[in-house]
Write an enzyme that holds these catalytic residues in place. Structure first.
Site, mmCIF file in Angstrom:
data_model
loop_
_atom_site.group_PDB
_atom_site.id
_atom_site.type_symbol
_atom_site.label_atom_id
_atom_site.label_comp_id
_atom_site.label_asym_id
_atom_site.label_seq_id
_atom_site.Cartn_x
_atom_site.Cartn_y
_atom_site.Cartn_z
ATOM 1 N N LYS A 1 1.195 3.946 6.879
ATOM 2 C CA LYS A 1 0.031 5.230 5.505
ATOM 3 C C LYS A 1 1.033 6.591 5.715
ATOM 4 O O LYS A 1 1.912 7.227 6.700
ATOM 5 C CB LYS A 1 -1.074 5.506 6.266
ATOM 6 C CG LYS A 1 -1.560 4.299 5.591
ATOM 7 C CD LYS A 1 -1.902 3.415 4.738
ATOM 8 C CE LYS A 1 -3.027 2.235 4.738
ATOM 9 N NZ LYS A 1 -2.687 0.992 3.648
ATOM 10 N N SER B 1 0.608 -1.459 0.204
ATOM 11 C CA SER B 1 -0.304 -0.115 0.225
ATOM 12 C C SER B 1 0.602 1.114 -0.555
ATOM 13 O O SER B 1 0.307 2.575 -0.473
ATOM 14 C CB SER B 1 -1.370 0.611 1.290
ATOM 15 O OG SER B 1 -0.434 -0.376 2.491
#
Length: 280
Positions: free
Chosen positions: A120, A43
């Site tokens: 993230k 990701s």
């Protein structure tokens, strides 16, 4: 014989004490200073690759219940959550010696619903309005800066311990073929720049409503924009939603080493160009 047995018993006891002390020291170090983190998914490509090993700086943002480690060893049935150890610090969304994260930081945090550790990029600060319009990130009504940065190419094969295949813009491709994604350099308000990847238009994530970040919360996104479960998706729908301040664990600053194989112990698969690589 008695003296020998006594000496043997003392040796065992000293060994046990040494192990306990070592575990305590390691636990304190991991809780207060740096936590090891192994990248399990794609990701955050191409900033972080599957198999990157890094240490998370916990000092930079201060401490909350999330600073305590979760210990999960399925093989022996051990499952101790951070809340089991430090739950008395949970609930007020504050931090001890707290420091404010900056937009653009790569952050490790506890998922607000599942308690799993996620990594993230911090995109939205409290009060910000975040929206994706035709695959372009908008912050407070203005589009971020974007420049073409060529393509990101990798081999289409199973990656990491989970054995997942990458997603490809030129897909479907066969085993061992080149898997290509469009790469752009994104510049956030404040001047932080980083690469992002795009695969294909996805209505749910590339055109969204406006997300207004609540006070004491943050908006997180993966750099691999079309392959990231992040704050664009509500936690009630399997996403991350807004991340509370107290759920932040620390900042990822530098990759220590990286393995392209199924295990970090397979030293022959280590990526020589990623030792001590700074994370932008």
């Amino acid at each position: 014989m008695a003296d020998k047995a006594e000496k043997g018993g003392n040796a065992i006891w000293e060994t046990i004490k040494t192990i306990v002390y070592a575990l305590l020291i390691a636990g304190v170090f991991r809780t207060l200073f740096f936590q090891p983190f192994w990248i399990p998914s794609g990701s955050m490509k191409d900033t972080l690759l599957i198999g990157d090993f890094l240490f998370v700086n916990k000092m930079v943002y201060g401490y909350s219940y999330a600073s305590c480690p979760s210990i999960r060893i399925g093989a022996v049935g051990l499952d101790v959550d951070a809340k089991d150890l430090c739950g008395f610090l949970d609930g007020d969304n504050t931090r001890l010696l707290g420091g404010e994260p900056d937009r653009g930081d790569v952050v490790v945090f506890r998922h607000p619903a599942t308690g799993e550790d996620y990594i993230k990029r911090l995109i939205g600060l409290p009060g910000d309005k975040i929206q994706m319009i035709d695959s372009v990130l908008h912050i407070n009504g203005a589009a971020v800066g974007l420049e073409d940065a060529g393509t990101f190419v990798e081999t289409f094969e199973r990656q990491g311990p989970l054995g997942r295949y990458p997603l490809c813009e030129n897909g479907p491709v066969g085993q061992g073929a080149e898997c290509v994604k469009t790469r752009q350099t994104e510049t956030l308000p404040g001047g932080t720049s980083h690469d992002i990847l795009n695969i294909a238009y996805q209505r749910r994530s590339d055109d969204t409503g406006v997300f207004t970040v609540p006070e004491g919360h943050y908006f997180m996104m993966g750099d691999n924009r079309d392959n990231s479960t992040d704050s664009r998706f509500a936690k009630t729908a399997g996403g991350v939603g807004f991340v509370p301040y107290e759920n932040i664990i620390g900042r990822a600053d530098r990759i220590m080493f990286s393995s392209a194989g199924r295990s970090m112990l397979f030293f022959w698969t280590w990526r020589g160009d990623r030792f001590f690589k700074a994370i932008d």
